[in-house]
Write an enzyme that holds these catalytic residues in place. Structure first.
Site, PDB file in Angstrom:
ATOM      1  N   ASP A   1       0.815  -1.219   0.000  1.00 21.38           N
ATOM      2  CA  ASP A   1       0.000   0.000   0.000  1.00 21.38           C
ATOM      3  C   ASP A   1       0.845   1.264   0.000  1.00 21.38           C
ATOM      4  O   ASP A   1       0.675   2.142  -0.859  1.00 21.38           O
ATOM      5  CB  ASP A   1      -0.940   0.013   1.209  1.00 21.38           C
ATOM      6  CG  ASP A   1      -2.072  -0.989   1.084  1.00 21.38           C
ATOM      7  OD1 ASP A   1      -1.793  -2.140   0.697  1.00 21.38           O
ATOM      8  OD2 ASP A   1      -3.220  -0.632   1.380  1.00 21.38           O
TER       9      ASP A   1
ATOM     10  N   SER B   1      -0.972  -8.529   4.874  1.00 21.55           N
ATOM     11  CA  SER B   1       0.320  -8.086   5.380  1.00 21.55           C
ATOM     12  C   SER B   1       0.203  -7.998   6.889  1.00 21.55           C
ATOM     13  O   SER B   1      -0.900  -7.901   7.429  1.00 21.55           O
ATOM     14  CB  SER B   1       0.704  -6.729   4.782  1.00 21.55           C
ATOM     15  OG  SER B   1      -0.277  -5.768   5.089  1.00 21.55           O
TER      16      SER B   1
END
Length: 408
Positions: free
Chosen positions: A17, A181
């Protein structure tokens, strides 16, 4: 496109991200300062630095804030017995104001008008980051890409992000087979994406990295002795395991008995329920040990008030109000309550559980002679008769009224 090359301090993790966000901000014409906070996560910081530079960051700051995180955030939470909705020990919630505090310091030092982060528009972290930034840097401007239509309409999920990353040569740390994640710090770890659509399914075992499955954990317990002391410093020294003992105590080894795993559906501040998988092995042990020594040394009525404050504090931390006046007030009250909370606790850790074995304290309110059935001590048993009769007055009146109502 920004015409003035404004500088943005981006809270950067090196993950998918924030790597995409860094490149996207470059496309928008900003100068990027990437900031990584070392809060005890398992991270190759030098590799992350190289990656940020490769993606176009003009500067990269890697700040070791582990000591501040433990002393200024974790220990106050231990003092408070902070726990959200009865189970969550606030590992991520506590880390966010610590990270954002240093981000603001860098922004001020570097003359940056903007800060940015990779928190989603549905979660709690956006609130925690931004309330901290506005508290400590009121004139700051915040770029939150996941709340900007031009960003979230372009990137509708991780598949779009991974396609963007491949196109621009960004190394991809996650794959579709493992679409999460890890959000990790010295206290805690949780996956950032996890089974929200499947509340009934058991999480896969590979999701857990700090704790062993209690079903296959050792059958021999670890015996730990934890000491709590009143320190000289107001910030983080009262009623805590000293910082020098922090590294071994918070080591992953403490998870070998499966302590600290929870799977919950919690209420986000923004108004939706979400499923969370959390591992907090050492924090769970500390929580139980502190509860025990606190009960041993704290006056009953003080503790009742403190329990109410603990609930308030936990909600304030979860909702992002660490730097609010109300949280500052509650923390000071809790700190005051800990002045006599001192001593040692011995615990056994086994098969996902923490068992108390014993405790001792120079501030103990436990009077063995007073409570013994074999010694009278400074207590007249006959006095209890009047105590019971007085307390029965209200109950008699309540049930007398109830009989009248039933008779009608």
């Amino acid at each position: 496109m920004s015409q003035t090359k404004d500088t943005v301090v981006l809270a950067y993790s090196g993950g998918l991200d924030t790597s995409c966000i860094l490149l996207w901000l470059k496309e928008k014409g900003y100068d990027i300062i990437a900031y990584l906070a070392n809060i005890g996560q398992n991270e190759d910081f030098e590799e992350a630095r190289k990656k940020a530079i490769k993606l176009g960051a003009k500067k990269v700051f890697i700040e070791d804030v582990r000591k501040e995180f433990v002393e200024e955030f974790i220990w106050p939470a231990v003092q408070a017995n902070a726990i959200y909705e009865d189970r969550y020990l606030l590992g991520t919630s506590l880390a966010r104001p610590c990270i954002a505090k240093k981000q603001v310091e860098i922004a001020k030092r570097e003359g940056a008008k903007y800060v940015s982060h990779g928190a989603t528009g549905k979660g709690n972290d956006q609130i925690r980051f931004e309330l901290t930034c506005y508290s400590l840097y009121p004139e700051v401007k915040i770029i939150a890409p996941w709340r900007m239509p031009e960003f979230y309409n372009r990137f509708r999920g991780r598949t779009d992000l991974m396609d963007y990353a491949k196109k621009h040569g960004i190394p991809i740390p996650v794959t579709p087979k493992s679409p999460w994640s890890m959000d990790e710090n010295i206290m805690h770890i949780s996956p950032s994406v996890v089974l929200n659509s499947f509340s009934w399914l058991e999480p896969p075992q590979e999701l857990f990295v700090k704790t062993k499955d209690p079903r296959t954990s050792p059958s021999t317990p670890d015996i730990l002795e934890i000491e709590f002391k009143k320190g000289e410093s107001v910030a983080g020294e009262i009623c805590k395991v000293r910082w020098v003992k922090c590294a071994p105590f918070f080591s992953l080894r403490r998870g070998k008995h499966g302590v600290g795993r929870i799977d919950i559906v919690e209420n986000r501040y923004i108004g939706m329920k979400s499923r969370g998988i959390y591992e907090t092995p050492a924090g769970t042990i500390l929580h139980h040990a502190h509860l025990d020594i606190e009960t041993f040394t704290m006056d009953r009525e003080v503790r009742r008030i403190k329990q109410e404050l603990s609930l308030r504090f936990s909600e304030q931390v979860y909702n992002g109000y660490w730097y609010s006046p109300e949280c500052d007030f509650v923390r000071s009250c809790i700190s005051k309550s800990q002045e006599l909370v001192e001593g040692k606790v011995q615990v056994s850790v086994l098969k996902g559980q923490v068992y108390m074995l014993g405790r001792e304290s120079p501030q103990s309110l436990y009077n063995e002679e007073l409570v013994s059935m074999d010694k009278q001590g400074d207590y007249e048993p006959c006095d209890a008769s009047g105590f019971i009769r007085i307390n029965a007055v209200r109950l008699k009146e309540y049930h007398r009224l109830g009989k009248k109502v039933t008779a009608k």
